[in-house]
Write an enzyme that holds these catalytic residues in place. Sequence first.
Site, PDB file in Angstrom:
ATOM      1  N   ASP A  99       9.615  -6.709  -4.850  1.00 43.23           N
ATOM      2  CA  ASP A  99       8.661  -7.291  -3.904  1.00 43.23           C
ATOM      3  C   ASP A  99       8.600  -8.783  -4.167  1.00 43.23           C
ATOM      4  O   ASP A  99       8.807  -9.210  -5.310  1.00 43.23           O
ATOM      5  CB  ASP A  99       7.264  -6.669  -4.109  1.00 43.23           C
ATOM      6  CG  ASP A  99       6.358  -6.863  -2.899  1.00 43.23           C
ATOM      7  OD1 ASP A  99       6.034  -8.012  -2.567  1.00 43.23           O
ATOM      8  OD2 ASP A  99       5.977  -5.854  -2.283  1.00 43.23           O
TER       9      ASP A  99
ATOM     10  N   PRO B 160       7.677  -5.186   5.768  1.00 44.20           N
ATOM     11  CA  PRO B 160       7.356  -5.441   7.182  1.00 44.20           C
ATOM     12  C   PRO B 160       8.565  -6.010   7.916  1.00 44.20           C
ATOM     13  O   PRO B 160       9.526  -6.472   7.279  1.00 44.20           O
ATOM     14  CB  PRO B 160       6.241  -6.496   7.095  1.00 44.20           C
ATOM     15  CG  PRO B 160       6.452  -7.173   5.781  1.00 44.20           C
ATOM     16  CD  PRO B 160       7.110  -6.186   4.858  1.00 44.20           C
TER      17      PRO B 160
ATOM     18  N   GLU C 201      14.180   1.911  18.894  1.00 49.94           N
ATOM     19  CA  GLU C 201      13.340   3.079  19.201  1.00 49.94           C
ATOM     20  C   GLU C 201      12.425   2.904  20.414  1.00 49.94           C
ATOM     21  O   GLU C 201      11.955   3.890  20.985  1.00 49.94           O
ATOM     22  CB  GLU C 201      12.475   3.432  17.988  1.00 49.94           C
ATOM     23  CG  GLU C 201      11.350   2.453  17.709  1.00 49.94           C
ATOM     24  CD  GLU C 201      10.612   2.721  16.398  1.00 49.94           C
ATOM     25  OE1 GLU C 201      11.028   3.562  15.588  1.00 49.94           O
ATOM     26  OE2 GLU C 201       9.596   2.054  16.185  1.00 49.94           O
TER      27      GLU C 201
ATOM     28  N   ARG D 239       0.828  -1.222   0.000  1.00 50.27           N
ATOM     29  CA  ARG D 239       0.000   0.000   0.000  1.00 50.27           C
ATOM     30  C   ARG D 239       0.858   1.266   0.000  1.00 50.27           C
ATOM     31  O   ARG D 239       0.665   2.158  -0.821  1.00 50.27           O
ATOM     32  CB  ARG D 239      -0.883   0.036   1.254  1.00 50.27           C
ATOM     33  CG  ARG D 239      -2.064  -0.875   1.231  1.00 50.27           C
ATOM     34  CD  ARG D 239      -2.785  -0.798   2.553  1.00 50.27           C
ATOM     35  NE  ARG D 239      -1.995  -1.419   3.597  1.00 50.27           N
ATOM     36  CZ  ARG D 239      -2.343  -2.523   4.257  1.00 50.27           C
ATOM     37  NH1 ARG D 239      -3.498  -3.085   4.014  1.00 50.27           N
ATOM     38  NH2 ARG D 239      -1.576  -3.041   5.191  1.00 50.27           N
TER      39      ARG D 239
ATOM     40  N   ARG E  63      10.250  -0.251   8.853  1.00 47.14           N
ATOM     41  CA  ARG E  63      10.530  -0.746  10.199  1.00 47.14           C
ATOM     42  C   ARG E  63      12.025  -0.625  10.478  1.00 47.14           C
ATOM     43  O   ARG E  63      12.858  -0.871   9.596  1.00 47.14           O
ATOM     44  CB  ARG E  63      10.113  -2.219  10.325  1.00 47.14           C
ATOM     45  CG  ARG E  63       8.626  -2.395  10.564  1.00 47.14           C
ATOM     46  CD  ARG E  63       8.239  -1.939  11.971  1.00 47.14           C
ATOM     47  NE  ARG E  63       6.811  -1.998  12.261  1.00 47.14           N
ATOM     48  CZ  ARG E  63       5.965  -0.981  12.206  1.00 47.14           C
ATOM     49  NH1 ARG E  63       6.367   0.213  11.846  1.00 47.14           N
ATOM     50  NH2 ARG E  63       4.704  -1.127  12.522  1.00 47.14           N
TER      51      ARG E  63
ATOM     52  N   HIS F  98       9.231   8.076  14.499  1.00 46.19           N
ATOM     53  CA  HIS F  98       8.087   7.259  14.049  1.00 46.19           C
ATOM     54  C   HIS F  98       6.817   8.112  13.898  1.00 46.19           C
ATOM     55  O   HIS F  98       5.766   7.789  14.460  1.00 46.19           O
ATOM     56  CB  HIS F  98       7.845   6.101  15.025  1.00 46.19           C
ATOM     57  CG  HIS F  98       7.332   4.874  14.326  1.00 46.19           C
ATOM     58  ND1 HIS F  98       7.815   3.609  14.544  1.00 46.19           N
ATOM     59  CD2 HIS F  98       6.372   4.726  13.374  1.00 46.19           C
ATOM     60  CE1 HIS F  98       7.177   2.742  13.778  1.00 46.19           C
ATOM     61  NE2 HIS F  98       6.304   3.403  13.043  1.00 46.19           N
TER      62      HIS F  98
ATOM     63  N   ASP G 210      12.692   7.277   9.867  1.00 48.11           N
ATOM     64  CA  ASP G 210      11.547   7.536  10.746  1.00 48.11           C
ATOM     65  C   ASP G 210      11.393   6.390  11.738  1.00 48.11           C
ATOM     66  O   ASP G 210      10.669   6.508  12.718  1.00 48.11           O
ATOM     67  CB  ASP G 210      10.267   7.677   9.918  1.00 48.11           C
ATOM     68  CG  ASP G 210       9.090   8.091  10.778  1.00 48.11           C
ATOM     69  OD1 ASP G 210       9.225   9.116  11.485  1.00 48.11           O
ATOM     70  OD2 ASP G 210       8.052   7.400  10.777  1.00 48.11           O
TER      71      ASP G 210
HETATM   72  P1  NAD Z   1       1.847  -3.860   2.946  1.00 44.58           P
HETATM   73  O1  NAD Z   1       1.579  -5.153   3.627  1.00 44.58           O
HETATM   74  O2  NAD Z   1       0.759  -3.263   2.113  1.00 44.58           O
HETATM   75  O3  NAD Z   1       3.152  -4.000   2.007  1.00 44.58           O
HETATM   76  C1  NAD Z   1       4.288  -4.714   2.383  1.00 44.58           C
HETATM   77  C2  NAD Z   1       4.867  -5.318   1.113  1.00 44.58           C
HETATM   78  O4  NAD Z   1       6.095  -5.984   1.453  1.00 44.58           O
HETATM   79  C3  NAD Z   1       3.964  -6.373   0.459  1.00 44.58           C
HETATM   80  O5  NAD Z   1       3.749  -6.033  -0.892  1.00 44.58           O
HETATM   81  C4  NAD Z   1       4.737  -7.683   0.612  1.00 44.58           C
HETATM   82  O6  NAD Z   1       4.555  -8.574  -0.465  1.00 44.58           O
HETATM   83  C5  NAD Z   1       6.168  -7.175   0.682  1.00 44.58           C
HETATM   84  N1  NAD Z   1       7.079  -8.111   1.328  1.00 44.58           N
HETATM   85  C6  NAD Z   1       6.908  -8.784   2.490  1.00 44.58           C
HETATM   86  N2  NAD Z   1       8.001  -9.522   2.757  1.00 44.58           N
HETATM   87  C7  NAD Z   1       8.881  -9.315   1.759  1.00 44.58           C
HETATM   88  C8  NAD Z   1      10.200  -9.774   1.487  1.00 44.58           C
HETATM   89  N3  NAD Z   1      10.813 -10.622   2.314  1.00 44.58           N
HETATM   90  N4  NAD Z   1      10.801  -9.346   0.373  1.00 44.58           N
HETATM   91  C9  NAD Z   1      10.181  -8.482  -0.470  1.00 44.58           C
HETATM   92  N5  NAD Z   1       8.924  -8.010  -0.277  1.00 44.58           N
HETATM   93  C10 NAD Z   1       8.300  -8.416   0.831  1.00 44.58           C
HETATM   94  O7  NAD Z   1       2.320  -2.875   4.091  1.00 44.58           O
HETATM   95  P2  NAD Z   1       2.255  -1.282   4.095  1.00 44.58           P
HETATM   96  O8  NAD Z   1       0.952  -0.860   4.709  1.00 44.58           O
HETATM   97  O9  NAD Z   1       2.639  -0.760   2.761  1.00 44.58           O
HETATM   98  O10 NAD Z   1       3.386  -0.962   5.182  1.00 44.58           O
HETATM   99  C11 NAD Z   1       4.767  -1.065   4.847  1.00 44.58           C
HETATM  100  C12 NAD Z   1       5.642  -0.822   6.079  1.00 44.58           C
HETATM  101  O11 NAD Z   1       5.425   0.485   6.608  1.00 44.58           O
HETATM  102  C13 NAD Z   1       5.350  -1.779   7.249  1.00 44.58           C
HETATM  103  O12 NAD Z   1       6.567  -2.203   7.799  1.00 44.58           O
HETATM  104  C14 NAD Z   1       4.647  -0.924   8.248  1.00 44.58           C
HETATM  105  O13 NAD Z   1       4.851  -1.392   9.564  1.00 44.58           O
HETATM  106  C15 NAD Z   1       5.318   0.415   8.019  1.00 44.58           C
HETATM  107  N6  NAD Z   1       4.549   1.572   8.531  1.00 44.58           N
HETATM  108  C16 NAD Z   1       5.238   2.629   9.038  1.00 44.58           C
HETATM  109  C17 NAD Z   1       4.552   3.745   9.525  1.00 44.58           C
HETATM  110  C18 NAD Z   1       5.286   4.949  10.062  1.00 44.58           C
HETATM  111  O14 NAD Z   1       4.663   5.843  10.657  1.00 44.58           O
HETATM  112  N7  NAD Z   1       6.586   5.045   9.873  1.00 44.58           N
HETATM  113  C19 NAD Z   1       3.161   3.763   9.500  1.00 44.58           C
HETATM  114  C20 NAD Z   1       2.487   2.679   8.956  1.00 44.58           C
HETATM  115  C21 NAD Z   1       3.182   1.583   8.469  1.00 44.58           C
END
Ligand code: NAD
Length: 332
Positions: free
Chosen positions: A177, A209, A266, A156, A237, A298, A261
Amino acid sequence: MVKIYMYGVSEQERPIVKEWQALTNAEVYMDTDILEADTVERCKGYDGVSTYQYKKVDLSVYETLKSYGIRNIAQRMAGYDPYDLDLATQNGIIITNVPDYSPESIAEYTVAQALNGIRNLYQIHERVAKHNFSETLDMRGRRLGRLTVAIIGTGRIGRSVAQMFHYGFGSTILGYDVYQNEEAKAYLTYVDTIDEIVSKADIISLHLPAMDETFHIFNKEMLSKCKKNAVLVNAGRGVLIDTEALLDALDEGHLGFAALDTYEGEFDYVKHDYSNKKIKDETLVRLLNNDKVSYTPHIAYYTDESVENMVHRALQSTLEIIDHNDSKYRVN
Ligand code: NAD
């Protein structure tokens, strides 16, 4: 009228809840305390529950809620680590979260930090603070339309970042990905390995993730493959990066700039004021003292839209469970 008990309510949520109540005609009681064994009895007589909390929910809470006829807990954030999902299910309690409260908010932060790195804004601000207004070669920026952006994790948030760079600035986008997204192929080209994508990119943006497979995926070896003036943004992360290796890479000139971030250590610091306290984590101190690093605690997610969506979607899920015993945001 449906009655919802809302725990862990912050000041910023109150006006949003009031607006939502006016639209739905539901009655919401707002409590600043979180949901615990000591506070659960306050929701007796209500139809549903929502909370915003990181602290583990006491195990006795599920049975107590069941005895009150309550069938849900709506967590107003993405993470649902505080819950024992099996115990909740055994007691007929559906836990919901808000997974997609605003991918665009995190994406916009990422673009802002990439620009910060590409236009050397952080260093320029530091110089101006010292009243140095001279123009030197190290201040010269690069235009995003001429650059290649690597999106690692095209979920996303990653896809939203890709679209902003491609449609907004005309950058070339490479994606990596484990699952390729067909729709994303309109604006990015998938590459088979992280090594390949990293060696071609001017901006590298991490959106994976935290998992065993992704732990320290950016280690010394991977960092040595980056372009020397590349900008690395991590709003994913903290554990994706070996922070000591990153600081070494920046010191040794293997990388141009890092915007973080999220940081792997953290947890003791984020959301706390350390302005009058000593930071014991030497890696964090090293990171904060590095003028090639911009660190934020964060907060990439933290916008008006995110807070609104967390409140609206959690309360909406509560209504869905009260009315139909199901919600698209259920996690158990
Ligand atoms: P999402 O699940 O929509 O996307 C994650 C993508 O990573 C997926 O397309 C998945 O196929 C891919 N993936 C998983 N394991 C993989 C690997 N080993 N190799 C390659 N690709 C792999 O998640 P999202 O909502 O886009 O969130 C992404 C990250 O952002 C997460 O870690 C989430 O915790 C983090 N996040 C951070 C904040 C912030 O404030 N900094 C806020 C929300 C989310």
